[in-house]
Design a protein around this motif. Structure first.
Motif, PDB file in Angstrom:
ATOM      1  N   LEU A 137       0.913  -1.256  -0.017  1.00  0.00           N
ATOM      2  CA  LEU A 137      -0.120   0.176  -0.007  1.00  0.00           C
ATOM      3  C   LEU A 137       0.819   1.322   0.031  1.00  0.00           C
ATOM      4  O   LEU A 137       0.598   2.252  -0.748  1.00  0.00           O
ATOM      5  CB  LEU A 137      -0.997  -0.016   0.990  1.00  0.00           C
ATOM      6  CG  LEU A 137      -1.827  -1.145   1.236  1.00  0.00           C
ATOM      7  CD1 LEU A 137      -2.684  -1.049   2.626  1.00  0.00           C
ATOM      8  CD2 LEU A 137      -2.894  -1.121   0.146  1.00  0.00           C
ATOM      9  N   ILE A 138       1.784   1.182   0.727  1.00  0.00           N
ATOM     10  CA  ILE A 138       2.906   2.351   0.557  1.00  0.00           C
ATOM     11  C   ILE A 138       3.446   2.710  -0.548  1.00  0.00           C
ATOM     12  O   ILE A 138       3.604   3.621  -1.220  1.00  0.00           O
ATOM     13  CB  ILE A 138       4.190   1.975   1.519  1.00  0.00           C
ATOM     14  CG1 ILE A 138       3.441   2.169   3.217  1.00  0.00           C
ATOM     15  CG2 ILE A 138       5.099   3.130   1.444  1.00  0.00           C
ATOM     16  CD1 ILE A 138       4.491   1.693   3.923  1.00  0.00           C
ATOM     17  N   LEU A 139       3.810   1.653  -1.415  1.00  0.00           N
ATOM     18  CA  LEU A 139       4.135   1.655  -2.791  1.00  0.00           C
ATOM     19  C   LEU A 139       3.375   2.226  -3.816  1.00  0.00           C
ATOM     20  O   LEU A 139       3.410   2.798  -4.518  1.00  0.00           O
ATOM     21  CB  LEU A 139       4.733   0.282  -3.300  1.00  0.00           C
ATOM     22  CG  LEU A 139       5.761  -0.240  -2.596  1.00  0.00           C
ATOM     23  CD1 LEU A 139       6.216  -1.625  -3.228  1.00  0.00           C
ATOM     24  CD2 LEU A 139       7.062   0.299  -2.619  1.00  0.00           C
ATOM     25  N   LEU A 140       1.880   1.927  -3.645  1.00  0.00           N
ATOM     26  CA  LEU A 140       0.916   2.383  -4.489  1.00  0.00           C
ATOM     27  C   LEU A 140       0.549   4.023  -4.107  1.00  0.00           C
ATOM     28  O   LEU A 140       0.015   4.505  -5.112  1.00  0.00           O
ATOM     29  CB  LEU A 140      -0.462   1.631  -4.095  1.00  0.00           C
ATOM     30  CG  LEU A 140      -0.558   0.060  -4.568  1.00  0.00           C
ATOM     31  CD1 LEU A 140      -1.786  -0.579  -4.034  1.00  0.00           C
ATOM     32  CD2 LEU A 140      -0.368  -0.072  -5.841  1.00  0.00           C
ATOM     33  N   VAL A 141       0.776   4.369  -2.883  1.00  0.00           N
ATOM     34  CA  VAL A 141       0.452   5.759  -2.505  1.00  0.00           C
ATOM     35  C   VAL A 141       1.731   6.752  -2.674  1.00  0.00           C
ATOM     36  O   VAL A 141       1.565   8.123  -2.767  1.00  0.00           O
ATOM     37  CB  VAL A 141       0.035   5.916  -1.278  1.00  0.00           C
ATOM     38  CG1 VAL A 141      -1.470   5.213  -1.168  1.00  0.00           C
ATOM     39  CG2 VAL A 141       0.997   5.545  -0.149  1.00  0.00           C
ATOM     40  N   ASP A 142       2.969   6.186  -2.796  1.00  0.00           N
ATOM     41  CA  ASP A 142       4.172   7.139  -2.942  1.00  0.00           C
ATOM     42  C   ASP A 142       4.360   7.666  -4.300  1.00  0.00           C
ATOM     43  O   ASP A 142       4.312   7.055  -5.376  1.00  0.00           O
ATOM     44  CB  ASP A 142       5.201   6.163  -2.534  1.00  0.00           C
ATOM     45  CG  ASP A 142       6.697   7.045  -2.531  1.00  0.00           C
ATOM     46  OD1 ASP A 142       6.849   7.654  -1.357  1.00  0.00           O
ATOM     47  OD2 ASP A 142       7.434   7.113  -3.434  1.00  0.00           O
ATOM     48  N   PRO A 143       4.434   8.972  -4.465  1.00  0.00           N
ATOM     49  CA  PRO A 143       4.401   9.588  -5.734  1.00  0.00           C
ATOM     50  C   PRO A 143       5.846   9.226  -6.586  1.00  0.00           C
ATOM     51  O   PRO A 143       5.725   9.155  -7.610  1.00  0.00           O
ATOM     52  CB  PRO A 143       4.594  10.945  -5.403  1.00  0.00           C
ATOM     53  CG  PRO A 143       4.898  11.196  -4.061  1.00  0.00           C
ATOM     54  CD  PRO A 143       4.520   9.922  -3.269  1.00  0.00           C
TER      55      PRO A 143
END
Length: 416
Positions: free
Chosen positions: A60-66
């Protein structure tokens, strides 16, 4: 010709006690089955459940990191950029969480280095105490979903005694703590009495009591006895009623943490070394058999809820006397509901609850630092907490993912 013994006719088969309410008869209820299935997992399954939650959180962190999103646009041209950005996003987020929850290895002084773990302990204190109360009910086969209301009532009476009474230090604190214990015990005892006497389901009753406690506190904060000025806020409790700080003015950690340790020891002794604890567990395992053995099941239900609520009330007292110092309508936050989570994480065992409370508190404290330091949404932490509970509550799922064998001594229907 040899004689054969015919099986007893169906009419002679044992008949369940018709006087025993349906919700207390035997161990076949779905609620009891769920509690037993949750308790079948071991320490290894708990660790693996936490690891799985961290892995999903990392995704999830990867999905939201710009930066990761940008590098993903040309991943086939320069895959190293994508994997480098992915590693930085996850490692920075989790290292910030560690610095906020355990130790800040970037601090320049000893106070800053150790402050994170003390904040974790402070936040975990009421969680541990309230979760111990929930666990007592779980071990007795009851679902105390009313810890939130019991925390509120405990905090309300403890805070009221704290800012209205004028007693010597020590004695004042003791009376306030006892007030919180009594208020929480009485509030939960209402649900226990209704269940024992009328068969009312404790889940429904305790949920309704949560709302009553919340709205009662909101009303009291509008009265002259509780309110200060135009704000829905009570006066601060007297210094003689406040829990003393353990590490000085530079830290918020107070003696409530020692009360949490004492409460864990008490619950361990109660449930494993005392006669009444044996009755609690016997009724939780099989209420019909306990009644046949001569135990007073209805009285036991009431006592279980009183003890459970008393611990939740103590948690509310530590919250207002140790951390907040005054009453607001949000004094309990989501403490009572989080306590249910912590009780499940700790598998309703005092030692497990103690460390589960520290873990839960660390995730909350570290999540705030992670949000500020890296911009990662705090919702990621909430997802991790939820996934930990989900995986721990479903040991067969974790075993299936890691291809682990079922524990010995468990039937396939339970451990598969």
């Amino acid at each position: 010709m040899s004689e054969t013994t015919a099986p007893p006719p169906e009419s002679q088969a044992p008949v369940p006690d018709k006087n025993l309410p349906e919700h207390t008869a035997g161990t076949g209820s779905r609620a009891s089955q769920v509690l037993r299935e949750v308790a079948t997992g071991g320490f290894g399954v708990t660790v693996l459940a936490f690891v799985l939650a961290l892995v999903v959180g990392a995704i999830l962190i990867l999905l939201v990191d710009p930066d990761v999103q940008e590098a993903a646009g040309y991943i086939f041209a320069r895959p190293s950029d994508f994997f480098g950005a992915a590693w930085s996003a996850v490692s920075d987020a989790y290292s910030a969480m560690f610095r906020g929850a355990v130790v800040n290895y970037q601090a320049t002084d000893a106070a800053g280095f150790f402050r994170p773990i003390t904040e974790t302990m402070t936040l975990a204190t009421p969680l541990i105490i309230a979760a111990l109360g929930v666990a007592v009910a779980f071990r007795a086969g009851l679902f105390n979903i009313g810890a939130q209301g019991q925390v509120i009532m405990g905090a309300t009476l403890a805070g009221f005694l704290g800012f209205t009474w004028n007693l010597p230090a020590g004695i004042h604190l003791l009376f306030c703590l006892l007030g919180g214990i009594i208020a929480g015990g009485i509030w939960a005892g209402i649900a226990g009495f209704l269940k024992a006497r009328t068969g009312a389901h404790e889940v429904i009753v305790t949920i309704m009591l949560n709302y009553i406690a919340l709205y009662l506190l909101q009303y009291l904060l509008t009265t002259s006895a509780f309110a200060t000025g135009n704000q829905p806020k009570s006066p601060s409790v007297a210094s003689s009623a406040q829990l003393p700080l353990l590490l000085g003015d530079g830290f918020r950690l107070n003696a409530g943490f020692l009360l949490a340790i004492a409460a864990a020891v008490f619950v361990w002794w109660l449930m494993t070394r005392s006669t009444i604890g044996f009755q609690f567990r016997a009724v939780g395992s099989n209420a019909h058999a306990a009644r046949t053995a001569g135990m007073n099941v209805t009285t036991t239900f009431i006592l279980v809820m009183v003890v459970s609520g008393a611990l939740a009330g103590l948690a509310g007292a530590t919250q207002v006397l140790g951390t907040e110092k005054f009453l607001t309508d949000g004094i309990a936050g989501s403490l009572g509901f989080d306590a249910i989570t912590v009780a499940l994480l700790g598998r309703s065992k005092p030692m497990g609850i103690f460390f589960a409370g520290l873990l839960y508190g660390g995730l909350n404290v570290g999540g705030r630092v992670m949000e500020v330091s890296t911009g990662t949404p705090i919702d990621i932490v909430l997802v991790i907490q939820s996934l930990v509970v989900l995986f721990i509550a479903a040991p067969p799922l974790v075993r299936a993912i890691f291809h682990l064998p079922a524990p010995r001594g468990l039937s396939k229907g339970v451990a598969a």
